[in-house]
Design a protein around this motif. Sequence first.
Motif, mmCIF file in Angstrom:
data_model
loop_
_atom_site.group_PDB
_atom_site.id
_atom_site.type_symbol
_atom_site.label_atom_id
_atom_site.label_comp_id
_atom_site.label_asym_id
_atom_site.label_seq_id
_atom_site.Cartn_x
_atom_site.Cartn_y
_atom_site.Cartn_z
ATOM 1 N N GLY A 145 0.808 -1.210 0.000
ATOM 2 C CA GLY A 145 0.000 0.000 0.000
ATOM 3 C C GLY A 145 0.844 1.263 0.000
ATOM 4 N N LEU A 146 1.963 1.236 0.732
ATOM 5 C CA LEU A 146 2.861 2.394 0.758
ATOM 6 C C LEU A 146 3.484 2.638 -0.616
ATOM 7 C CD1 LEU A 146 4.592 1.859 4.217
ATOM 8 C CD2 LEU A 146 2.921 3.622 3.621
ATOM 9 N N LEU A 147 3.833 1.557 -1.320
ATOM 10 C CA LEU A 147 4.372 1.727 -2.679
ATOM 11 C C LEU A 147 3.298 2.267 -3.625
ATOM 12 C CD1 LEU A 147 6.634 -1.421 -3.244
ATOM 13 C CD2 LEU A 147 7.294 0.881 -2.558
ATOM 14 N N TYR A 148 2.069 1.811 -3.447
ATOM 15 C CA TYR A 148 0.969 2.336 -4.252
ATOM 16 C C TYR A 148 0.762 3.820 -3.958
ATOM 17 C CZ TYR A 148 -3.143 1.421 -7.153
ATOM 18 O OH TYR A 148 -4.051 1.391 -8.177
ATOM 19 N N GLY A 149 1.067 4.207 -2.714
ATOM 20 C CA GLY A 149 0.979 5.607 -2.341
ATOM 21 C C GLY A 149 1.932 6.486 -3.121
ATOM 22 N N VAL A 150 3.089 5.923 -3.522
ATOM 23 C CA VAL A 150 4.052 6.679 -4.332
ATOM 24 C C VAL A 150 3.412 7.077 -5.666
ATOM 25 C CG1 VAL A 150 6.260 6.554 -5.546
ATOM 26 C CG2 VAL A 150 6.052 5.578 -3.251
ATOM 27 N N VAL A 151 2.643 6.142 -6.245
ATOM 28 C CA VAL A 151 1.974 6.418 -7.522
ATOM 29 C C VAL A 151 1.004 7.577 -7.383
ATOM 30 C CG1 VAL A 151 0.428 5.479 -9.288
ATOM 31 C CG2 VAL A 151 2.200 4.021 -8.277
ATOM 32 N N PHE A 152 0.176 7.545 -6.341
ATOM 33 C CA PHE A 152 -0.833 8.592 -6.173
ATOM 34 C C PHE A 152 -0.239 9.878 -5.635
ATOM 35 C CE2 PHE A 152 -3.610 5.201 -7.118
ATOM 36 C CZ PHE A 152 -4.783 5.786 -7.560
ATOM 37 N N LYS A 204 10.603 -7.544 -2.398
ATOM 38 C CA LYS A 204 11.538 -6.889 -1.471
ATOM 39 C C LYS A 204 12.627 -6.126 -2.227
ATOM 40 C CE LYS A 204 10.946 -9.846 2.592
ATOM 41 N NZ LYS A 204 11.614 -10.732 3.575
ATOM 42 N N LEU A 205 13.163 -6.727 -3.291
ATOM 43 C CA LEU A 205 14.207 -6.045 -4.061
ATOM 44 C C LEU A 205 13.662 -4.791 -4.741
ATOM 45 C CD1 LEU A 205 16.159 -9.013 -5.708
ATOM 46 C CD2 LEU A 205 16.926 -7.520 -3.858
ATOM 47 N N SER A 206 12.432 -4.867 -5.239
ATOM 48 C CA SER A 206 11.817 -3.688 -5.865
ATOM 49 C C SER A 206 11.662 -2.569 -4.844
ATOM 50 C CB SER A 206 10.448 -4.056 -6.451
ATOM 51 O OG SER A 206 10.567 -4.985 -7.504
ATOM 52 N N SER A 207 11.241 -2.911 -3.634
ATOM 53 C CA SER A 207 11.082 -1.912 -2.579
ATOM 54 C C SER A 207 12.416 -1.252 -2.244
ATOM 55 C CB SER A 207 10.489 -2.563 -1.323
ATOM 56 O OG SER A 207 9.210 -3.098 -1.574
ATOM 57 N N ILE A 208 13.473 -2.069 -2.181
ATOM 58 C CA ILE A 208 14.804 -1.539 -1.863
ATOM 59 C C ILE A 208 15.307 -0.623 -2.976
ATOM 60 C CG2 ILE A 208 17.227 -2.182 -1.513
ATOM 61 C CD1 ILE A 208 16.168 -4.725 -0.112
ATOM 62 N N PHE A 209 15.110 -1.027 -4.240
ATOM 63 C CA PHE A 209 15.528 -0.188 -5.370
ATOM 64 C C PHE A 209 14.795 1.152 -5.357
ATOM 65 C CE2 PHE A 209 17.038 -4.113 -7.676
ATOM 66 C CZ PHE A 209 18.354 -3.697 -7.791
ATOM 67 N N PHE A 242 9.641 -0.190 -11.250
ATOM 68 C CA PHE A 242 9.787 -1.132 -10.141
ATOM 69 C C PHE A 242 8.468 -1.340 -9.398
ATOM 70 C CE2 PHE A 242 14.360 -0.095 -10.562
ATOM 71 C CZ PHE A 242 14.849 -1.389 -10.619
ATOM 72 N N ILE A 243 7.622 -0.304 -9.337
ATOM 73 C CA ILE A 243 6.299 -0.481 -8.733
ATOM 74 C C ILE A 243 5.461 -1.422 -9.596
ATOM 75 C CG2 ILE A 243 4.147 0.700 -8.115
ATOM 76 C CD1 ILE A 243 5.852 3.158 -7.412
ATOM 77 N N GLY A 244 5.646 -1.352 -10.919
ATOM 78 C CA GLY A 244 4.972 -2.274 -11.824
ATOM 79 C C GLY A 244 5.366 -3.719 -11.580
ATOM 80 N N SER A 303 8.521 4.963 0.619
ATOM 81 C CA SER A 303 9.353 3.820 0.226
ATOM 82 C C SER A 303 10.155 3.285 1.411
ATOM 83 C CB SER A 303 10.283 4.199 -0.923
ATOM 84 O OG SER A 303 11.081 5.323 -0.593
ATOM 85 N N MET A 304 10.592 4.176 2.289
ATOM 86 C CA MET A 304 11.319 3.740 3.486
ATOM 87 C C MET A 304 10.394 2.933 4.395
ATOM 88 S SD MET A 304 13.494 6.022 6.233
ATOM 89 C CE MET A 304 14.589 6.612 4.925
ATOM 90 N N GLY A 305 9.152 3.393 4.536
ATOM 91 C CA GLY A 305 8.180 2.648 5.331
ATOM 92 C C GLY A 305 7.933 1.270 4.765
ATOM 93 N N SER A 306 7.869 1.166 3.434
ATOM 94 C CA SER A 306 7.647 -0.122 2.781
ATOM 95 C C SER A 306 8.798 -1.084 3.060
ATOM 96 C CB SER A 306 7.481 0.078 1.271
ATOM 97 O OG SER A 306 7.284 -1.156 0.619
ATOM 98 N N VAL A 307 10.033 -0.593 2.959
ATOM 99 C CA VAL A 307 11.207 -1.444 3.203
ATOM 100 C C VAL A 307 11.247 -1.903 4.661
ATOM 101 C CG1 VAL A 307 13.734 -1.476 3.296
ATOM 102 C CG2 VAL A 307 12.575 -0.471 1.324
#
Length: 315
Positions: A145-152, A204-209, A242-244, A303-307
């Motif tokens: 959800g946090l990564l999806y937040g980056v999109v919005f 996990k790797l996508s989140s880190i990138f 990477f979100i994709g 992104s930090m929260g996601s990692v």
Amino acid sequence: MLYGLLVFMAGTAMVTLADKESTFLIGRIIQGLGGGVGVSVSRGLSRQLFNEKQLNVSLSITNIAFAIAPAIAPLVGTLIGEYFGVSAIFYFILMMGLIALLLLFSVGSTINQYTSPNSANVLSDTLALIKNSIVNIVSVGIASGLLYGVVFCFITIAPSMVMQQFGLSKTMFSIYSLFATLCFVVGSLTNIRLAAIATITKFKLSSIFILGLSLLFCLVTIGTGDAELIAILIYCYIAFFFIGIAMPCSVTMMLGFSKTSAGFLAALTGFFHLTGAAAGAYFVTLFTAGPTLSFSVTTMALSMGSVVICVFIRK
């Protein structure tokens, strides 16, 4: 799925024929309720129809559809509204709902053939799942959800950050936004090609990138006082790529907890994604700094929260 489509079409018909603001708003709410069923049920059906390898492909394709539709809808809606009037937009949506209904009837027998009947113990199985896997379920949901937040976050701030700040026309802004969607689509296609890599590893790797990229972009923005348009676009396009990859992985992980409770898990995934989207759109507006700095700080925090949450995810 059938009931969801019927509710959606009923809401659309109410909006189309509305002569009062209250009727219009109620119709839009009913529309949203029906549309939400389709999002959840389509993912739940994928879990019942496909094995783990096929599920990854199915959810990646679904992810592409979810990305393309919002990208082209404003353009199509604008063209219909300009040439045929605003009310024609809702007649068009009603027609799309009817086409979807016909498509569902055409494949209904095939779906019934490959899906198992509902278990009599769905409720007890779901309660047991919550008891045994609640930490993992919530961790995957929040991290994705946090990564999806980056999109919005981008969608919310992009008009002022890209179009107004650099004096772009609406056409150029639309083109740049479509490239972001394209990167998201390419990421989902890449996820299919990376089938040999474990889903949790890809996520996990996508989140880190994304975190590393966000930190770099934030440092550039703070160091220069503001980032150039090319730097903003490069960051957004790579992050969307990477979100994709990460989004279909997160849905695969969520649905992998249980086949019996796939509908519940699919709905829960939608809840976490929409909550993350709302959080991203809200937090980016809280900063009084310039739009680029607000965007860079917010996406870095998300992104930090996601990692950090990924640490709690176990196989």
